[in-house]
Design a protein around this motif. Structure first.
Motif, PDB file in Angstrom:
ATOM      1  N   PRO A 125      38.362 109.627   5.120  1.00  0.00           N
ATOM      2  CA  PRO A 125      39.333 110.631   4.691  1.00  0.00           C
ATOM      3  C   PRO A 125      39.276 111.867   5.577  1.00  0.00           C
ATOM      4  CG  PRO A 125      38.109 109.745   2.825  1.00  0.00           C
ATOM      5  CD  PRO A 125      37.442 109.234   4.048  1.00  0.00           C
ATOM      6  N   GLN A 126      40.414 112.228   6.167  1.00  0.00           N
ATOM      7  CA  GLN A 126      40.544 113.413   7.009  1.00  0.00           C
ATOM      8  C   GLN A 126      39.652 113.357   8.252  1.00  0.00           C
ATOM      9  OE1 GLN A 126      39.628 116.629   4.362  1.00  0.00           O
ATOM     10  NE2 GLN A 126      41.639 116.561   3.362  1.00  0.00           N
ATOM     11  N   ALA A 127      39.207 112.171   8.614  1.00  0.00           N
ATOM     12  CA  ALA A 127      38.311 112.049   9.778  1.00  0.00           C
ATOM     13  C   ALA A 127      39.122 111.937  11.058  1.00  0.00           C
ATOM     14  CB  ALA A 127      37.410 110.823   9.627  1.00  0.00           C
ATOM     15  N   ARG A 128      38.721 112.638  12.067  1.00  0.00           N
ATOM     16  CA  ARG A 128      39.327 112.567  13.382  1.00  0.00           C
ATOM     17  C   ARG A 128      38.224 112.385  14.412  1.00  0.00           C
ATOM     18  NH1 ARG A 128      43.264 117.886  12.961  1.00  0.00           N
ATOM     19  NH2 ARG A 128      44.515 117.162  11.183  1.00  0.00           N
ATOM     20  N   LEU A 129      38.605 111.870  15.569  1.00  0.00           N
ATOM     21  CA  LEU A 129      37.597 111.697  16.623  1.00  0.00           C
ATOM     22  C   LEU A 129      36.986 113.031  16.998  1.00  0.00           C
ATOM     23  CD1 LEU A 129      36.221 109.804  18.651  1.00  0.00           C
ATOM     24  CD2 LEU A 129      38.079 110.267  20.239  1.00  0.00           C
ATOM     25  N   TRP A 130      37.813 114.086  16.969  1.00  0.00           N
ATOM     26  CA  TRP A 130      37.316 115.394  17.374  1.00  0.00           C
ATOM     27  C   TRP A 130      36.465 116.041  16.281  1.00  0.00           C
ATOM     28  CZ3 TRP A 130      37.896 117.985  22.021  1.00  0.00           C
ATOM     29  CH2 TRP A 130      38.663 117.300  22.970  1.00  0.00           C
ATOM     30  N   THR A 131      36.604 115.562  15.035  1.00  0.00           N
ATOM     31  CA  THR A 131      35.813 116.133  13.949  1.00  0.00           C
ATOM     32  C   THR A 131      34.343 115.824  14.181  1.00  0.00           C
ATOM     33  OG1 THR A 131      37.633 115.806  12.402  1.00  0.00           O
ATOM     34  CG2 THR A 131      35.440 116.188  11.464  1.00  0.00           C
ATOM     35  N   GLY A 132      33.610 116.796  14.507  1.00  0.00           N
ATOM     36  CA  GLY A 132      32.183 116.611  14.791  1.00  0.00           C
ATOM     37  C   GLY A 132      31.903 116.140  16.198  1.00  0.00           C
ATOM     38  N   GLY A 133      32.955 115.727  16.936  1.00  0.00           N
ATOM     39  CA  GLY A 133      32.729 115.201  18.274  1.00  0.00           C
ATOM     40  C   GLY A 133      32.135 116.228  19.209  1.00  0.00           C
ATOM     41  N   LEU A 134      32.695 117.429  19.198  1.00  0.00           N
ATOM     42  CA  LEU A 134      32.175 118.469  20.075  1.00  0.00           C
ATOM     43  C   LEU A 134      30.764 118.870  19.673  1.00  0.00           C
ATOM     44  CD1 LEU A 134      35.307 120.757  20.592  1.00  0.00           C
ATOM     45  CD2 LEU A 134      34.172 119.320  22.276  1.00  0.00           C
ATOM     46  N   VAL A 135      30.501 118.880  18.364  1.00  0.00           N
ATOM     47  CA  VAL A 135      29.152 119.216  17.902  1.00  0.00           C
ATOM     48  C   VAL A 135      28.151 118.189  18.410  1.00  0.00           C
ATOM     49  CG1 VAL A 135      27.677 119.532  15.887  1.00  0.00           C
ATOM     50  CG2 VAL A 135      30.023 120.398  15.866  1.00  0.00           C
ATOM     51  N   VAL A 136      28.529 116.900  18.297  1.00  0.00           N
ATOM     52  CA  VAL A 136      27.648 115.834  18.787  1.00  0.00           C
ATOM     53  C   VAL A 136      27.443 115.978  20.292  1.00  0.00           C
ATOM     54  CG1 VAL A 136      27.420 113.337  19.114  1.00  0.00           C
ATOM     55  CG2 VAL A 136      28.267 114.237  16.945  1.00  0.00           C
ATOM     56  N   ALA A 137      28.519 116.255  21.022  1.00  0.00           N
ATOM     57  CA  ALA A 137      28.418 116.381  22.479  1.00  0.00           C
ATOM     58  C   ALA A 137      27.491 117.522  22.864  1.00  0.00           C
ATOM     59  CB  ALA A 137      29.800 116.602  23.083  1.00  0.00           C
ATOM     60  N   VAL A 138      27.618 118.652  22.148  1.00  0.00           N
ATOM     61  CA  VAL A 138      26.766 119.795  22.458  1.00  0.00           C
ATOM     62  C   VAL A 138      25.302 119.485  22.172  1.00  0.00           C
ATOM     63  CG1 VAL A 138      26.185 122.154  21.777  1.00  0.00           C
ATOM     64  CG2 VAL A 138      28.579 121.518  22.142  1.00  0.00           C
ATOM     65  N   LEU A 139      25.023 118.882  21.009  1.00  0.00           N
ATOM     66  CA  LEU A 139      23.640 118.579  20.642  1.00  0.00           C
ATOM     67  C   LEU A 139      23.021 117.576  21.613  1.00  0.00           C
ATOM     68  CD1 LEU A 139      23.913 118.340  16.748  1.00  0.00           C
ATOM     69  CD2 LEU A 139      22.971 120.213  18.109  1.00  0.00           C
ATOM     70  N   VAL A 140      23.767 116.502  21.907  1.00  0.00           N
ATOM     71  CA  VAL A 140      23.248 115.501  22.841  1.00  0.00           C
ATOM     72  C   VAL A 140      23.129 116.100  24.238  1.00  0.00           C
ATOM     73  CG1 VAL A 140      23.693 113.272  23.941  1.00  0.00           C
ATOM     74  CG2 VAL A 140      24.144 113.571  21.503  1.00  0.00           C
ATOM     75  N   GLY A 141      24.130 116.924  24.617  1.00  0.00           N
ATOM     76  CA  GLY A 141      24.119 117.514  25.950  1.00  0.00           C
ATOM     77  C   GLY A 141      22.961 118.458  26.166  1.00  0.00           C
ATOM     78  N   LEU A 142      22.576 119.193  25.120  1.00  0.00           N
ATOM     79  CA  LEU A 142      21.435 120.095  25.249  1.00  0.00           C
ATOM     80  C   LEU A 142      20.148 119.323  25.506  1.00  0.00           C
ATOM     81  CD1 LEU A 142      22.165 122.694  22.416  1.00  0.00           C
ATOM     82  CD2 LEU A 142      22.294 123.065  24.880  1.00  0.00           C
ATOM     83  N   ALA A 143      20.014 118.173  24.874  1.00  0.00           N
ATOM     84  CA  ALA A 143      18.799 117.374  25.064  1.00  0.00           C
ATOM     85  C   ALA A 143      18.907 116.458  26.279  1.00  0.00           C
ATOM     86  CB  ALA A 143      18.526 116.537  23.808  1.00  0.00           C
ATOM     87  N   PHE A 144      20.077 115.840  26.461  1.00  0.00           N
ATOM     88  CA  PHE A 144      20.271 114.856  27.532  1.00  0.00           C
ATOM     89  C   PHE A 144      21.603 115.147  28.215  1.00  0.00           C
ATOM     90  CE2 PHE A 144      18.185 112.827  23.862  1.00  0.00           C
ATOM     91  CZ  PHE A 144      16.923 112.657  24.395  1.00  0.00           C
ATOM     92  N   PRO A 145      21.598 115.860  29.330  1.00  0.00           N
ATOM     93  CA  PRO A 145      22.847 116.299  29.967  1.00  0.00           C
ATOM     94  C   PRO A 145      23.837 115.177  30.265  1.00  0.00           C
ATOM     95  CG  PRO A 145      20.965 117.410  30.942  1.00  0.00           C
ATOM     96  CD  PRO A 145      20.406 116.375  30.025  1.00  0.00           C
ATOM     97  N   LEU A 146      23.374 114.052  30.795  1.00  0.00           N
ATOM     98  CA  LEU A 146      24.310 112.988  31.145  1.00  0.00           C
ATOM     99  C   LEU A 146      24.935 112.366  29.905  1.00  0.00           C
ATOM    100  CD1 LEU A 146      22.670 111.127  34.167  1.00  0.00           C
ATOM    101  CD2 LEU A 146      24.439 112.875  34.154  1.00  0.00           C
ATOM    102  N   GLY A 147      24.166 112.265  28.814  1.00  0.00           N
ATOM    103  CA  GLY A 147      24.728 111.747  27.568  1.00  0.00           C
ATOM    104  C   GLY A 147      25.806 112.667  27.034  1.00  0.00           C
ATOM    105  N   GLY A 148      25.558 113.985  27.047  1.00  0.00           N
ATOM    106  CA  GLY A 148      26.560 114.940  26.612  1.00  0.00           C
ATOM    107  C   GLY A 148      27.803 114.884  27.473  1.00  0.00           C
ATOM    108  N   ALA A 149      27.614 114.731  28.791  1.00  0.00           N
ATOM    109  CA  ALA A 149      28.756 114.639  29.700  1.00  0.00           C
ATOM    110  C   ALA A 149      29.586 113.391  29.405  1.00  0.00           C
ATOM    111  CB  ALA A 149      28.264 114.623  31.145  1.00  0.00           C
ATOM    112  N   ALA A 150      28.925 112.292  29.059  1.00  0.00           N
ATOM    113  CA  ALA A 150      29.646 111.054  28.744  1.00  0.00           C
ATOM    114  C   ALA A 150      30.485 111.228  27.484  1.00  0.00           C
ATOM    115  CB  ALA A 150      28.653 109.910  28.569  1.00  0.00           C
ATOM    116  N   ILE A 151      29.933 111.908  26.473  1.00  0.00           N
ATOM    117  CA  ILE A 151      30.688 112.136  25.239  1.00  0.00           C
ATOM    118  C   ILE A 151      31.892 113.032  25.503  1.00  0.00           C
ATOM    119  CG2 ILE A 151      30.576 113.157  22.935  1.00  0.00           C
ATOM    120  CD1 ILE A 151      27.660 112.281  22.808  1.00  0.00           C
TER     121      ILE A 151
END
Length: 472
Positions: free
Chosen positions: A424-450
């Protein structure tokens, strides 16, 4: 008010839970599209590498030798190896593991380096093969770099992205497996072998995935310590042993990594980026009596005097300013005890000790990696070999079960990936940027892929309905 069963979610919280659950499921699914082929490759090659290093050594250092009353001197053993290849020059000697195994001598024969297993009692060469090109060397290159571009190259980058996204996939998978709606931990930890169809494969995927998850997270992090970005540019530089601790010792331009001759990492991780000392000064602590020729024979005697027992590796200087190096570490399968790791450098002209680095001298991260890598590669004895093989088998089983589960869930002849439905009300962007930032802070290439996936969705998929349908 109606009583809820234990573990059930209150109705007012269900829409939010469902939205987050389905979003996590979709991220888990899409990450798996990229990650699962890599995990299968890593599990299979990892299991084979354990076999070739811990069980069936390719250089012959586990060949059974009949002991005799007296062993030949180190110089005589090296002379026997060089005689097998006239004109060659020995530059490394590895003492036997015990009195029933051969010594290993590395010789430079023209453009080729060869590893010879020598009977320490008779001088007979019992195994002779090129140093490079072994099965383990090939598997190591495939495992970490896809045989493409070396460390920091395209293959290494693709593997690092997969490992980074795998950490996110593990976290989302554990969230999805968490008992809810009245289900207990038994459904998570024990596979339902009586189930049929999709229910069986889901149970198998969940239970094997949960059991493997924590070990796999550990394996991913220790394996990524050698990657080009997360390992080579972030973690390893600030975790290395500080060469400045060597008092009044001249340093060369070469680092310890120059002592790695193949894809197999032999030098302790914590020392790879550290500069080697340089010979040619009066610095250091006297080890060999003044005037003693500095040779394999005398350096090996010095190693025993310093307390090196059993298997020890002696490397000759690489050039006029190079040093003799004595080493014993679990990463090279010299010992099943990482805490006994030790590396000593001697001036090639005076035989003085220029540096003596022990496990206790490593920084905290270096100590953690010394133990972690030994466990990662199954170097701590038979129990760690068995554990590694069991984890690799569990990882393959979980991946295969996940693929079969998806195959059974997808609509027949749907012509699309059949990704998990949006909540319900879910979008790809919902939480996507948050996930990218968190993963990117720990693993730059993973964040870049997201971020690349999010950009692909915004710039392309939204404007090409047919392609969006195939990937949905």
């Amino acid at each position: 008010m109606t009583d809820l069963p234990p573990g059930a979610t209150p109705p007012e919280a269900q829409p939010r839970l469902n939205s987050f659950y389905f979003t996590a499921w979709r991220w888990h699914f899409y990450a798996g599209l990229y990650v699962v082929p890599f995990l299968l490759m890593l599990a299979v090659t990892g299991a084979l590498m354990v076999w070739f290093t811990a069980i069936d050594s390719e250089y012959g250092d586990r060949i059974a030798i009949a002991p005799a009353a007296q062993a030949l001197g180190v110089g005589a053993q090296i002379a026997a190896a060089e005689a097998a290849h006239p004109g060659s020059r020995a530059d490394k000697y590895i003492s036997p593991r015990d009195d029933r195994t051969p010594a290993i001598v590395r010789v430079e024969d023209g453009e080729t380096a060869r590893m010879l297993a020598v009977d320490p009692y008779s001088g007979a060469v019992v195994s002779d093969r090129p140093e490079a090109g072994t099965w383990n060397d090939w598997l190591t290159n495939l495992h970490g770099e896809l045989l493409w571009g070396g460390n920091g190259g395209p293959g290494d980058t693709l593997v690092e992205i997969a490992a980074s996204l795998a950490v996110m996939m593990l976290a989302s998978g554990l969230y999805l497996a968490w008992p809810r709606q009245g289900k207990g931990w038994r459904a998570v930890l024990v596979p339902d072998l009586a189930a049929r169809g999709r229910s069986f494969w889901k149970s198998l995927h969940v239970t094997t995935g949960v059991w493997v998850a924590l070990f796999l997270a550990f394996f991913l992090l220790t394996g990524m310590s050698w990657t080009g970005v997360w390992g080579g540019r972030i973690v390893q530089p600030w975790s290395s042993f500080p060469a400045a601790k060597w008092d009044a010792v001249p340093l060369s331009d070469a680092t310890h990594a120059a002592m790695n001759h193949t894809a197999q990492e032999e030098v302790p991780w914590v020392l790879e980026l550290v500069q080697l000392p340089a010979s040619g000064s009066q610095a250091g602590v006297q080890l060999l009596p003044p005037g003693t020729p500095v040779t394999f024979e005398t350096v090996m005697a010095g190693a025993r005097a310093l307390g090196f027992d059993a298997r020890v590796q002696v490397s000759a200087p690489a050039d006029a300013t190079g040093v003799w190096t004595l080493s014993r570490d679990s990463q090279s399968y010299d010992s099943p005890t990482p805490t006994s790791d030790r590396t000593v450098h001697l001036d090639q002209y005076t035989g003085k000790v220029l540096a003596d680095v022990r496990f206790a001298d490593y920084p905290l991260m270096g100590k953690m990696m010394a133990v972690g890598i030994a466990l990662h590669e199954g170097q701590l004895g038979w129990w760690s070999v068995a554990l590694n093989l069991l984890i690799c088998a569990g990882l393959v089983l979980s991946c295969v079960a996940g693929v079969v589960l998806w195959w059974k869930r997808r609509p027949v002849a749907a012509g699309r990936l059949a990704a998990p439905p949006r909540g319900p009300q879910a979008r790809l962007w919902t939480g996507g940027l948050v996930v990218a930032v968190l993963v990117g802070l720990a693993f730059p290439l993973g964040g870049a892929a997201i971020l690349a996936v999010l950009a692909l969705d915004a710039l392309l998929l939204r404007h090409v309905p047919a392609l969006k349908r195939v990937l949905s």
